[in-house]
Design an enzyme around this catalytic site. Structure first.
Site, PDB file in Angstrom:
ATOM      1  N   GLY A  97      42.057  41.430  15.396  1.00  0.00           N
ATOM      2  CA  GLY A  97      41.616  42.810  15.221  1.00  0.00           C
ATOM      3  C   GLY A  97      41.822  43.233  13.782  1.00  0.00           C
ATOM      4  N   GLY A 145      42.767  39.325  18.735  1.00  0.00           N
ATOM      5  CA  GLY A 145      41.563  39.988  19.251  1.00  0.00           C
ATOM      6  C   GLY A 145      40.411  39.037  19.525  1.00  0.00           C
ATOM      7  N   GLU A 168      51.322  37.556  17.193  1.00  0.00           N
ATOM      8  CA  GLU A 168      51.685  38.972  17.021  1.00  0.00           C
ATOM      9  C   GLU A 168      53.170  39.254  16.824  1.00  0.00           C
ATOM     10  OE1 GLU A 168      47.698  38.813  18.893  1.00  0.00           O
ATOM     11  OE2 GLU A 168      49.574  37.797  19.274  1.00  0.00           O
ATOM     12  N   ASP A 176      48.701  40.990  22.792  1.00  0.00           N
ATOM     13  CA  ASP A 176      47.994  41.941  23.663  1.00  0.00           C
ATOM     14  C   ASP A 176      46.648  41.388  24.121  1.00  0.00           C
ATOM     15  OD1 ASP A 176      46.901  42.167  21.095  1.00  0.00           O
ATOM     16  OD2 ASP A 176      46.541  44.321  21.256  1.00  0.00           O
TER      17      ASP A 176
END
Length: 385
Positions: A97, A145, A168, A176
């Site tokens: 992301g 992402g 992450e 996530d």
């Protein structure tokens, strides 16, 4: 009078020219944001092309907001039989992301730090529940992402160039995009190991671990895409058959052993502990070079992120994808309010000094009460799917 009117003409022309230039700039700005992702229909296939090669096709909010409604439309369209997603530039499918934009927004309390995660997780869910066969060509770097827009789909085609990671915990976040759903479902404790250490998997290993469903030579992807598009009103089975035929023909690295093969027994026992402190204790007690290397890696990660991640995976193991994404949205907002995410992004992506100062700095200082609070429902602000 006529003279004055004539004098005004060049000025008018200049003004018109300026308006034309401004209009052009405005248009090119619009096309800039729309060309970050290309959405096309070829034959019976809807094709999504992530088109930010300079940014390794990192997902930003504008791309998410274009892809989501398009998937929903194709899902309803009787003339669309499958959806293909790929990246441009040859280096990456999608490296994650747009973390920098989220960091800037989070610092000043901008709504983007809510909108981005909300939009991204809704997109992950749309892919996970999509009724049309969804084929992700994960050629090159596929992280964070990028995993979210591929792993929840029916088919994921890796190549010898694929590099997978959920890195992450190194930036004060957690794995996530549904990591709490797919990671604990991988065999043994390998998902926990990948989540906590950010370990990278390459090529065939991405298939062996279950992140990819097929393995095809990178240079064969255009031909595969062409064949997928040419299928006449294909069923999921027909698509699977075609992917299998390409997969069977691919001999690259066929003899190569799974990189983590010899460590699987250790991974399964060391990462089965119920708390981070216990995992660290087990690694120290084990004392093997492999265990020491993992300990060294874990010691560099955000203690808060490690604790959130372990609980996220343990809880996610028995949740639906929707429940996991709702839980992860709560965690994302807790991270936006905390310290470690901004510090991790500074150290890894901005100043690149690779020495973040985590707060708290030790696992023992991250209280159960603090962790519990991060998982609490957000009432009206909860993610609605």
């Amino acid at each position: 009078m006529a003279g004055r009117a004539l004098q005004a003409l060049p000025r008018l022309r200049a003004l018109n020219r300026l308006q034309v230039i401004l209009q052009h700039l405005k248009m090119s700005k619009q096309t800039d944001s729309t060309t970050e992702v290309l959405l096309e229909k070829k034959g019976g296939a809807g094709i999504i092309t992530l088109n930010r090669p300079k940014a390794l096709n990192a997902l930003n909010l504008s791309m998410i907001q274009q892809i989501y409604p398009q998937i929903k439309m194709w899902e309803q369209d009787p003339e669309t039989f499958l959806i293909i997603i790929k990246g441009t530039g040859g280096k990456a499918f999608c490296a994650g992301g747009d973390i920098r934009a989220i960091t800037e927004a989070g610092k000043v309390g901008d709504k983007l730090s809510q909108d981005f995660f909300r939009g991204e997780y809704r997109l992950n869910n749309a892919i996970g529940t999509c009724k049309k066969p969804y084929v992700a060509l994960i050629d090159g770097i596929t992280m964070g992402g990028g995993v979210g827009v591929s792993v929840h789909g029916h088919f994921r085609v890796a190549t010898e160039k694929t590099v997978f990671a959920m890195p992450e915990t190194a930036i004060g976040l957690f794995p996530d995009v549904g990591g709490g759903y797919f990671l604990p479902r991988l065999s043994g404790k390998i998902g926990y190991y990948l989540a906590l250490t950010g370990c990278r998997l390459k090529g065939r290993d991405v298939l062996k671990v279950g992140i990819a469903t097929h393995f095809v030579e990178s240079e064969k992807l255009p031909a595969l895409e062409k064949d997928l598009i040419a299928l006449k009103s294909p069923s999921k089975e027909k698509i699977a058959d075609l992917l299998n035929s390409y997969h069977m023909k691919c001999t690259i690295d066929q003899e190569k052993k799974f990189a983590l093969d010899e460590h699987m027994e250790k991974i399964n026992s060391l990462f089965s502990a119920n708390s981070m402190e216990e995992i660290v204790k087990k690694l120290k007690q084990d004392g093997s070079p492999f265990a020491m290397k993992q300990l060294e890696t874990i010691n560099k990660m955000s203690p808060t992120s490690l604790k959130l991640t372990l609980r996220q995976l343990r809880e996610g193991a028995s949740m639906s994808l929707q429940e996991v994404l709702q839980m992860e949205y709560r965690l994302s907002q807790a991270c936006m309010k905390g310290h470690d995410f901004y510090e991790g992004v500074r150290a890894v992506l901005i100043d690149k000094d690779q020495s973040p100062k985590w707060k708290p700095a030790a696992l023992e200082e991250v209280s159960d009460e603090f962790v519990d609070n991060c998982f609490k429902p957000l009432g009206n602000d909860d993610l609605k799917l």
